[in-house]
Scaffold this active site. Structure first.
Site, mmCIF file in Angstrom:
data_model
loop_
_atom_site.group_PDB
_atom_site.id
_atom_site.type_symbol
_atom_site.label_atom_id
_atom_site.label_comp_id
_atom_site.label_asym_id
_atom_site.label_seq_id
_atom_site.Cartn_x
_atom_site.Cartn_y
_atom_site.Cartn_z
ATOM 1 N N ARG A 52 -51.638 69.304 65.283
ATOM 2 C CA ARG A 52 -52.282 69.022 63.990
ATOM 3 C C ARG A 52 -51.722 67.743 63.368
ATOM 4 N NH1 ARG A 52 -50.716 71.310 59.429
ATOM 5 N NH2 ARG A 52 -50.061 73.236 60.446
ATOM 6 N N TYR A 104 -74.797 56.790 51.265
ATOM 7 C CA TYR A 104 -74.813 57.942 52.158
ATOM 8 C C TYR A 104 -74.791 59.223 51.314
ATOM 9 C CZ TYR A 104 -73.750 61.414 55.520
ATOM 10 O OH TYR A 104 -73.819 62.558 56.269
ATOM 11 N N ASP A 177 -67.584 51.537 52.771
ATOM 12 C CA ASP A 177 -68.158 52.300 53.885
ATOM 13 C C ASP A 177 -68.928 51.300 54.747
ATOM 14 O OD1 ASP A 177 -69.753 53.743 55.628
ATOM 15 O OD2 ASP A 177 -70.331 55.259 54.151
ATOM 16 N N LYS A 202 -71.018 57.155 64.530
ATOM 17 C CA LYS A 202 -72.158 56.250 64.645
ATOM 18 C C LYS A 202 -71.827 55.101 65.611
ATOM 19 C CE LYS A 202 -73.607 59.141 61.517
ATOM 20 N NZ LYS A 202 -73.491 58.914 60.090
HETATM 21 C C1 LIG Z 1 -72.966 59.578 58.956
HETATM 22 C C2 LIG Z 1 -72.423 58.825 57.800
HETATM 23 C C3 LIG Z 1 -71.350 59.316 57.039
HETATM 24 C C4 LIG Z 1 -70.750 60.694 57.289
HETATM 25 O O1 LIG Z 1 -70.113 60.805 58.522
HETATM 26 P P1 LIG Z 1 -70.101 62.121 59.452
HETATM 27 O O2 LIG Z 1 -69.453 61.636 60.689
HETATM 28 O O3 LIG Z 1 -71.517 62.587 59.624
HETATM 29 O O4 LIG Z 1 -69.292 63.158 58.736
HETATM 30 C C5 LIG Z 1 -70.881 58.519 56.004
HETATM 31 N N1 LIG Z 1 -71.432 57.315 55.712
HETATM 32 C C6 LIG Z 1 -72.467 56.823 56.419
HETATM 33 C C7 LIG Z 1 -73.036 55.498 56.059
HETATM 34 C C8 LIG Z 1 -72.993 57.559 57.474
HETATM 35 O O5 LIG Z 1 -74.044 57.072 58.157
#
Ligand SMILES: *Cc1c(COP(=O)(O)O)cnc(C)c1O
Length: 381
Positions: A52, A104, A177, A202
């Site tokens: 962990r 998001y 982000d 992503k």
């Molecule tokens: C998918 C996404 C998230 C969240 O991430 P997860 O891996 O699905 O928890 C946050 N910001 C953006 C821009 C995203 O596309």
């Protein structure tokens, strides 16, 4: 050329110039053990004691990400949202958090939760309105400015350098982000951001087979220690197999992103001014209002994310998404395969996204196949 002076692309392809000290393997191993035996004097052999708290593949993946982003340190989590919520643990009751109205939706939903249950002052600014960002940041004692650029799923562009300047003047930090603008094209820390966040689910991984999130910091300050503490105790670090898979995905990040960007530009230009569309929203188009700023901060391509505004009803818009044969009608983004989604349905009843918006994640397939598929799908309405 010495290995530590190579370009970032080379560093990523070679998994951070990895060579296993014991075997010479050029691929890092996966260490599945949950626990690590100590030496006779009870000291740890390396820095590992319990799964962990960390594992070797995680360390290697974090080393690669810190280098790619130009940060001092990176921390990986078992999803993007885990990284968001661990960061949010550093906010205190009364703290003012500023974020865009369209962003998001999962992160925004959590920000609303913090406002309702933890006493966080949430201020959302309209990212389409000139002056709204300034007003939101300066209108109180802002602690954190959270942005994404381009914003998901309407793809307005926020000037990261300017946002950092505003945040710092107000005594706040800027978190960016950058999920849709990975470090092969955009470097928020170099533009002044203090922390960069990605859903590594992503582009960073790129194969739609792993859920992960990362925070990268400019400097290991007190807030960073709190994030480490939160990750250890919330128990949401990225496990070994996933860290290993992410390293493999990142080896091809640069070529995948380059191809997705090239495909996307061809598609955006092809469908711009299409008779069945009101608009194509893509910062790579010369007539996009944020094109110049996007070009300044996305130096190696505008990525694969765009939206279509369909000339028609919500029902007709959904029909286009249902009619694709090469694209998958599915959520998520940044994978090698192209996806299309009716975003409003995916976000749910509280969504503020227009009902005629289709979000496209352009992959790395033959672009002619993608164009033909969208043409036939639009032909169904
Ligand atoms: C998918 C996404 C998230 C969240 O991430 P997860 O891996 O699905 O928890 C946050 N910001 C953006 C821009 C995203 O596309």
């Amino acid at each position: 050329m010495s290995k530590n002076r190579t370009q970032l692309e080379t560093f990523a392809v070679q998994a951070g110039h990895y060579v296993d000290p014991a075997t010479g393997a050029v691929v890092p191993p996966v260490q599945p053990s949950t626990t690590y035996a100590r030496n006779e004097d009870y000291s740890l052999r390396l820095d590992y004691s319990y799964s962990r708290a960390g594992n070797p593949a995680l360390d290697q993946a974090e080393k690669i990400l810190a280098e790619l982003e130009g940060g001092q340190s990176a921390k990986l989590f078992n999803s993007g949202m885990s990284a968001v919520t661990a960061f949010a643990e550093t906010l205190r009751s009364g703290d003012r958090l500023v974020a865009p109205e369209i962003m998001y939706h999962g992160a925004q939903t959590w920000f609303y939760y913090l406002q309702e249950h933890r006493g966080i002052e949430l201020v959302l600014f309209d990212q389409t309105q000139e002056g709204a960002l300034e007003e939101a940041v300066r209108g109180g004692d802002t602690k954190v400015l959270w942005i994404e650029s381009p914003v998901n799923p309407t793809w307005e562009v926020i000037d990261i350098e300017y946002a950092a300047k505003l945040a710092h003047e107000a005594g706040a930090i800027l978190v960016c982000d950058s999920t849709v603008a990975p470090p092969c094209t955009c470097k928020p820390l170099e533009l002044g951001a203090d922390i960069v966040f990605h859903s590594a689910t992503k582009y960073l991984n790129g194969h739609s087979d792993l859920t992960a999130g990362v925070l990268v910091t400019r400097s290991e300050d007190d807030r960073w220690d709190q994030i480490e503490f939160a990750r250890l105790h919330l128990g949401n670090l990225l496990p070994a197999f996933e860290a290993w898979l992410l390293i493999r995905g990142m080896r091809t990040l640069f070529v995948r992103f380059e191809r997705a960007s090239a495909n996307a530009l061809v598609i955006a230009e092809h469908f711009n001014n299409h008779s069945k569309l009101e608009a194509v929203l893509y910062p790579g188009l010369a007539d996009h209002p944020g094109h110049d700023i996007a070009g300044k901060q996305m130096t190696k391509g505008f990525g694969g994310m765009m939206s279509f505004l369909v000339k028609g009803s919500e029902e007709q818009t959904q029909k286009v998404a249902r009619s694709v044969r090469v694209f998958h009608a599915a959520t998520s983004l940044g994978g090698v395969e192209s996806l299309i989604e009716h975003r409003k349905v995916v976000e749910g009843p509280h969504s503020v996204v227009p009902g005629n918006l289709l979000r496209l994640s352009i992959g790395i397939e033959a672009v002619g196949d993608l164009i033909a598929d969208l043409d036939q799908a639009l032909g169904q309405i």
